[in-house]
Scaffold this motif. Structure first.
Motif, PDB file in Angstrom:
ATOM      1  N   GLN A   1      27.370  43.952  55.115  1.00  0.00           N
ATOM      2  CA  GLN A   1      26.967  44.617  53.874  1.00  0.00           C
ATOM      3  C   GLN A   1      27.864  44.189  52.716  1.00  0.00           C
ATOM      4  O   GLN A   1      27.382  44.008  51.596  1.00  0.00           O
ATOM      5  N   ALA A   2      29.142  43.983  52.983  1.00  0.00           N
ATOM      6  CA  ALA A   2      30.081  43.570  51.928  1.00  0.00           C
ATOM      7  C   ALA A   2      29.657  42.238  51.305  1.00  0.00           C
ATOM      8  O   ALA A   2      29.831  42.030  50.096  1.00  0.00           O
TER       9      ALA A   2
ATOM     10  N   GLN B   1      28.092  49.418  47.854  1.00  0.00           N
ATOM     11  CA  GLN B   1      27.926  49.500  49.304  1.00  0.00           C
ATOM     12  C   GLN B   1      27.203  50.781  49.714  1.00  0.00           C
ATOM     13  O   GLN B   1      26.313  50.727  50.562  1.00  0.00           O
ATOM     14  N   PRO B   2      27.528  51.942  49.120  1.00  0.00           N
ATOM     15  CA  PRO B   2      26.793  53.153  49.518  1.00  0.00           C
ATOM     16  C   PRO B   2      25.293  53.064  49.222  1.00  0.00           C
ATOM     17  O   PRO B   2      24.472  53.508  50.022  1.00  0.00           O
ATOM     18  N   VAL B   3      24.931  52.457  48.090  1.00  0.00           N
ATOM     19  CA  VAL B   3      23.511  52.314  47.757  1.00  0.00           C
ATOM     20  C   VAL B   3      22.836  51.379  48.756  1.00  0.00           C
ATOM     21  O   VAL B   3      21.756  51.675  49.279  1.00  0.00           O
TER      22      VAL B   3
ATOM     23  N   LYS C   1      17.151  55.909  53.466  1.00  0.00           N
ATOM     24  CA  LYS C   1      17.489  57.193  52.863  1.00  0.00           C
ATOM     25  C   LYS C   1      17.368  57.170  51.343  1.00  0.00           C
ATOM     26  O   LYS C   1      17.480  58.197  50.702  1.00  0.00           O
ATOM     27  N   ALA C   2      17.168  55.988  50.783  1.00  0.00           N
ATOM     28  CA  ALA C   2      17.015  55.852  49.341  1.00  0.00           C
ATOM     29  C   ALA C   2      15.832  54.939  49.055  1.00  0.00           C
ATOM     30  O   ALA C   2      15.571  54.000  49.797  1.00  0.00           O
TER      31      ALA C   2
ATOM     32  N   LEU D   1      18.145  41.606  46.490  1.00  0.00           N
ATOM     33  CA  LEU D   1      18.475  41.502  47.910  1.00  0.00           C
ATOM     34  C   LEU D   1      17.772  40.316  48.558  1.00  0.00           C
ATOM     35  O   LEU D   1      18.381  39.574  49.334  1.00  0.00           O
ATOM     36  N   CYS D   2      16.515  40.122  48.227  1.00  0.00           N
ATOM     37  CA  CYS D   2      15.772  39.001  48.811  1.00  0.00           C
ATOM     38  C   CYS D   2      16.356  37.660  48.376  1.00  0.00           C
ATOM     39  O   CYS D   2      16.448  36.725  49.182  1.00  0.00           O
ATOM     40  N   GLN D   3      16.771  37.575  47.126  1.00  0.00           N
ATOM     41  CA  GLN D   3      17.401  36.342  46.654  1.00  0.00           C
ATOM     42  C   GLN D   3      18.683  36.082  47.443  1.00  0.00           C
ATOM     43  O   GLN D   3      18.926  34.963  47.899  1.00  0.00           O
ATOM     44  N   ALA D   4      19.483  37.111  47.643  1.00  0.00           N
ATOM     45  CA  ALA D   4      20.739  36.973  48.389  1.00  0.00           C
ATOM     46  C   ALA D   4      20.484  36.660  49.864  1.00  0.00           C
ATOM     47  O   ALA D   4      21.292  35.981  50.504  1.00  0.00           O
ATOM     48  N   LEU D   5      19.379  37.158  50.383  1.00  0.00           N
ATOM     49  CA  LEU D   5      19.035  36.956  51.796  1.00  0.00           C
ATOM     50  C   LEU D   5      18.182  35.701  52.017  1.00  0.00           C
ATOM     51  O   LEU D   5      17.786  35.415  53.145  1.00  0.00           O
TER      52      LEU D   5
END
Length: 147
Positions: A51-52, A62-64, A72-73, A83-87
């Protein structure tokens, strides 16, 4: 009242049976957010990222990120694209995989798929909210069963 159940890794194979063995007669609930979060977490782990690493790449806290992965969110479109770009995955792939999960889960009478808003409105009703590892375990069992 919504019960949040997390099932340890060792129980993945027998997740569905475990619910019955524990005497759970309540319907398990799954949210669309949980399915998308599960797919994002699965992709992150397939790439060997923590996650980091995503926090650094996206600027999300990190909490988000943790709450999004656990369902949960609610995830925003902006967060999904970041997130998709990073992944290194297209957003439609995450949504398509989540939709595949919806189709598999719809066949199970003991599982209801609802929006987060629907679950919140019915928070006084008994039900087990599946998310994270528990959701992954259930999907794994059901997908294997359907092959």
């Amino acid at each position: 009242m919504i019960l949040r159940i997390r099932i340890p890794n060792v129980m993945y194979k027998n997740t569905i049976n475990s619910f019955c063995q524990w005497g759970c007669t309540m319907k398990q609930l799954v949210t669309y957010n949980a399915l998308v979060g599960y797919e994002l977490e699965k992709q992150r782990k397939q790439l060997g990222l923590e996650q980091a690493d995503l926090v650094e790449r996206t600027g999300m806290s990190q909490p988000v990120l943790s709450r999004v992965e656990k369902g949960k969110a609610s995830i925003t479109i902006d967060q999904l694209f970041l997130l998709c770009q990073a992944l290194k995955v297209e957003p439609f792939e995450i949504i398509r995989n989540a939709q595949s999960g919806v189709e598999v889960l719809k066949k199970e009478e003991s599982i209801a798929i609802q929006t987060t808003k629907q679950v919140s409105k019915k928070s006084n009703e008994a039900g087990a909210l599946l998310a994270g590892a528990a959701l992954g375990a259930v999907l794994g069992v059901l997908l294997t069963r359907n092959k």
